[in-house]
Design a protein around this motif. Structure first.
Motif: not given
Length: 314
Positions: A160-164
């Motif tokens: 869901f995010t580029n920041w896992p």
């Protein structure tokens, strides 16, 4: 049967000729690989914030060294809960792992362990972690239970995010609270700032790690800071590692640390700088080597904190 497994060989990026593959019975090897026992870097990275926090607590309390019993408990807990986290992660990610070259040889997608067997093994590891946690005061026990929230969320974030890597930082830096809480039974600004620094450090080192999989991740739709930063990874690492350093220095200051602690942090800057200068984001083997080198960084900071506690006590 829990141990009814087939050993089809080690995971692709595992340490070669590890005791897991040379000493353990064949029926146990897939479980050891599921817990990543042949890759101790993971539990080291989980352990370091605990030990840093315990050492800063020793400085603040005027003790000569971190509580040895707490150190042992954190070690056992880090190994158990890192293994549990990896098992949980593999259960969640089995469909993704089967499509990525580096991970398709993991025990579940490789058919070495069934999902049911992995769930039983997950429960057993969590029980070990619970036994460890119950040795601490009630406040620390509550903090330990709360840590399950970021642990549970993390495996889904790459969808869901580029920041896992940020969410990995939330989970892996939690020990920054634990060492302090175990000593004092409450938190203060020093462990909170240490936690924030640990998150920045974690994003940095796991970005390096994620560069190993960026091509496969792009194909299967997995997001990461490695893909987000791309060719700007080095400037991003400079910012992240600089923030981590400043926050670690502030945490040390709030714990009333002396020169030895700050010397350790500054020596650690040299190691982090070496990582940035050396990094080749297109060389997967080198990315893995630099990622693993963060164990050395952990030792540098811990040695500085312990030396400062001892000097202050003397």
């Amino acid at each position: 049967m829990l141990f009814s497994t087939k050993d089809t060989g080690p995971v692709a990026d595992a340490v070669k000729r590890h005791w897991v593959d040379t000493r353990l019975p064949a029926s146990l090897r897939p479980y050891a690989r599921l817990a990543r026992w042949e890759r101790p870097i993971g539990w080291w990275l989980l352990l370091w914030p605990c030990l840093w926090s315990a050492a800063l607590a020793a400085i603040a309390a005027g003790n000569g060294w971190p509580n040895p019993w707490h150190v042992v408990l954190f070690l056992v807990g880090a190994i158990a809960m890192r293994g549990a986290g990896c098992t949980y992660n593999d259960l969640v990610d089995v469909d993704i792992d089967s499509k990525v070259e580096r991970t398709r040889s993991r025990p579940i997608p490789a058919g070495q362990v069934t999902r049911f067997q992995a769930k039983i093994f997950l429960v057993l590891q969590c029980l070990v972690g619970l036994i460890v946690l119950l040795q601490f005061n009630l406040f620390t026990i509550a903090l330990g239970v709360a840590s399950l929230v970021p642990v549970a969320i993390y495996p889904f974030m790459k969808r869901f995010t580029n920041w896992p890597q940020l969410f990995l930082g939330f989970a892996f830096s939690w020990g920054a609270f634990m060492g302090w809480a175990a000593e004092f039974g409450h938190l203060s600004w020093a462990p909170i700032i240490l936690y924030a620094g640990g998150i920045c450090w974690t994003i940095g080192y796991d970005t390096i790690y994620a560069h190993q999989d960026k091509e496969d991740d792009a194909l299967v739709g997995v997001k990461s800071t490695a893909r987000l930063f791309g060719n700007r990874t080095k400037p991003a690492l400079i910012v992240l590692y600089a923030l981590a350093t400043v926050l670690f220095m502030l945490a040390a200051s709030l714990a009333d640390a002396g020169p030895a602690a700050f010397a350790g942090i500054l020596l650690g800057v040299l190691h982090l700088g070496w990582q940035v200068v050396t990094l080749d984001i297109d060389d997967g083997d080198q990315c893995l080597k630099l990622f693993r080198s963060n164990t050395t960084y952990g030792w540098i900071l811990f040695a500085g904190f312990v030396a400062d506690a001892l000097i202050g006590w003397l």
